[in-house]
Design a protein around this motif. Structure first.
Motif, PDB file in Angstrom:
ATOM      1  N   GLY A  85       0.832  -1.216   0.000  1.00  0.00           N
ATOM      2  CA  GLY A  85       0.000   0.000   0.000  1.00  0.00           C
ATOM      3  C   GLY A  85       0.857   1.252   0.000  1.00  0.00           C
ATOM      4  N   PHE A  86       1.909   1.239   0.830  1.00  0.00           N
ATOM      5  CA  PHE A  86       2.824   2.386   0.856  1.00  0.00           C
ATOM      6  C   PHE A  86       3.641   2.466  -0.428  1.00  0.00           C
ATOM      7  N   ALA A  87       4.016   1.306  -0.971  1.00  0.00           N
ATOM      8  CA  ALA A  87       4.749   1.274  -2.246  1.00  0.00           C
ATOM      9  C   ALA A  87       3.919   1.932  -3.347  1.00  0.00           C
ATOM     10  N   ASN A  88       2.621   1.639  -3.369  1.00  0.00           N
ATOM     11  CA  ASN A  88       1.739   2.199  -4.397  1.00  0.00           C
ATOM     12  C   ASN A  88       1.626   3.716  -4.295  1.00  0.00           C
ATOM     13  N   VAL A  89       1.543   4.224  -3.066  1.00  0.00           N
ATOM     14  CA  VAL A  89       1.440   5.678  -2.872  1.00  0.00           C
ATOM     15  C   VAL A  89       2.738   6.367  -3.317  1.00  0.00           C
ATOM     16  N   ILE A  90       3.875   5.837  -2.877  1.00  0.00           N
ATOM     17  CA  ILE A  90       5.164   6.439  -3.233  1.00  0.00           C
ATOM     18  C   ILE A  90       5.393   6.386  -4.744  1.00  0.00           C
ATOM     19  N   ASN A  91       5.055   5.270  -5.364  1.00  0.00           N
ATOM     20  CA  ASN A  91       5.216   5.169  -6.818  1.00  0.00           C
ATOM     21  C   ASN A  91       4.256   6.090  -7.570  1.00  0.00           C
ATOM     22  N   ALA A  92       3.054   6.279  -7.036  1.00  0.00           N
ATOM     23  CA  ALA A  92       2.106   7.225  -7.661  1.00  0.00           C
ATOM     24  C   ALA A  92       2.672   8.645  -7.586  1.00  0.00           C
ATOM     25  N   MET A  93       3.287   8.975  -6.461  1.00  0.00           N
ATOM     26  CA  MET A  93       3.881  10.311  -6.296  1.00  0.00           C
ATOM     27  C   MET A  93       5.076  10.489  -7.234  1.00  0.00           C
ATOM     28  N   ARG A  94       5.875   9.443  -7.347  1.00  0.00           N
ATOM     29  CA  ARG A  94       7.064   9.470  -8.212  1.00  0.00           C
ATOM     30  C   ARG A  94       6.672   9.668  -9.678  1.00  0.00           C
ATOM     31  N   LYS A  95       5.644   8.970 -10.120  1.00  0.00           N
ATOM     32  CA  LYS A  95       5.253   9.006 -11.533  1.00  0.00           C
ATOM     33  C   LYS A  95       4.356  10.190 -11.886  1.00  0.00           C
ATOM     34  N   CYS A  96       3.805  10.839 -10.888  1.00  0.00           N
ATOM     35  CA  CYS A  96       2.901  11.971 -11.131  1.00  0.00           C
ATOM     36  C   CYS A  96       3.645  13.080 -11.875  1.00  0.00           C
ATOM     37  N   PRO A  97       3.131  13.533 -13.019  1.00  0.00           N
ATOM     38  CA  PRO A  97       3.860  14.531 -13.812  1.00  0.00           C
ATOM     39  C   PRO A  97       3.817  15.953 -13.240  1.00  0.00           C
ATOM     40  N   LYS A  98       3.071  16.140 -12.157  1.00  0.00           N
ATOM     41  CA  LYS A  98       2.959  17.472 -11.532  1.00  0.00           C
ATOM     42  C   LYS A  98       3.801  17.513 -10.250  1.00  0.00           C
ATOM     43  N   PHE A  99       4.269  18.706  -9.887  1.00  0.00           N
ATOM     44  CA  PHE A  99       4.963  18.855  -8.613  1.00  0.00           C
ATOM     45  C   PHE A  99       3.969  18.630  -7.473  1.00  0.00           C
ATOM     46  N   ILE A 100       4.401  17.888  -6.456  1.00  0.00           N
ATOM     47  CA  ILE A 100       3.583  17.663  -5.256  1.00  0.00           C
ATOM     48  C   ILE A 100       4.238  18.400  -4.095  1.00  0.00           C
ATOM     49  N   LEU A 101       3.498  19.345  -3.530  1.00  0.00           N
ATOM     50  CA  LEU A 101       3.984  20.092  -2.369  1.00  0.00           C
ATOM     51  C   LEU A 101       3.468  19.418  -1.103  1.00  0.00           C
TER      52      LEU A 101
END
Length: 250
Positions: A85-101
């Motif tokens: 579950g944590f792997a999925n969240v981190i990978n979603a953040m990594r692949k997201c093309p927008k900056f995440i603050l």
């Protein structure tokens, strides 16, 4: 007591993703899945230029994994799915093309440190101490380790991972690269986050996407790496040591 939620709101090209759980914003599997989906959706949304990731409540940013679910794990497959579950969240953040603050209003523990570390630029308050407590219960920060190491370096990550009883100050986290800024109050932080996000919206989205790819270079194997790490945690959580320790926490 409020029910757990993940909610998304977009206004003037800024998408705010907020998660909440009454148990100090701990993250059970269903909330992790919703969070990963919300991040992916915002990344694919043309109306979104910048994402702000925050948690509800005033005190704890995130207490990490759900203890209730940890205690209930009784086979390796369940453990693997839980830690994935944590792997999925981190990978979603990594692949997201927008900056995440990131907006970290208070203490953050374990998986929560991983979530904060996977943001692209993180704001915090003077109450935002961090702790990697996994070793305390007989496992380790295996899944979130790569994200934390990417920000803190191997020295910083190993220091907080080994010293698993200790909360490290927001100043330490800032000096070691996890937090960009630390504010005296949540109010001051929120003003700064909003202003920063509005400014980012004036930049070329294509340039920001290309920059994001550049910042995450070398992490392309995380799709497999983080799931291999989840298997390690899934195995260790069934160990006699961890089972005995979790009983005490009950």
């Amino acid at each position: 007591m409020s029910d757990p939620y993940v909610k998304t709101q977009t206004e003037n090209a800024i998408t705010i993703i907020e998660f909440f759980h009454p148990a100090h914003n701990s993250l059970p599997g269903d909330i992790l899945a919703q969070l990963a989906q919300a991040i992916t959706d915002a990344g694919n949304d043309d109306a979104t230029k910048v994402i702000i990731l925050k948690s509800g409540g005033e005190r704890t940013f995130c207490a990490g994994a759900s203890f209730k679910e940890l205690i209930a794990i009784d086979d390796e497959k369940t453990g693997e799915v839980f830690f994935s579950g944590f792997a999925n969240v981190i990978n979603a953040m990594r692949k997201c093309p927008k900056f995440i603050l990131g907006r970290v209003q208070g203490k953050t523990v374990g998986g929560g440190v991983g979530v904060a570390a996977a943001t692209d630029y993180c704001f915090a308050t003077k109450f935002a101490s961090i702790k990697l407590s996994e070793l305390n219960i007989g496992i380790g920060p295996f899944v979130v380790g790569p994200a934390v190491e990417r920000k803190l370096g191997l020295t910083g990550m190993s220091q907080i991972a080994i010293n698993a009883n200790e909360f490290y100050t927001p100043e330490w986290a800032k000096n070691n690269g996890l937090f960009a800024e630390v504010y005296e109050s949540t109010e001051a932080m929120d003003v700064a986050v909003q202003k920063f996000a509005e400014n980012l919206c004036t930049y070329n989205p294509d340039a920001m996407t290309e920059m994001k790819k550049m910042f995450w270079t070398g992490c392309e194997d995380w799709d497999s790496l983080l799931f291999e790490r989840a298997k390690i945690s899934g195995r260790l959580v069934l160990s006699k040591f961890t089972k005995e320790t979790l009983k005490r926490f009950k």
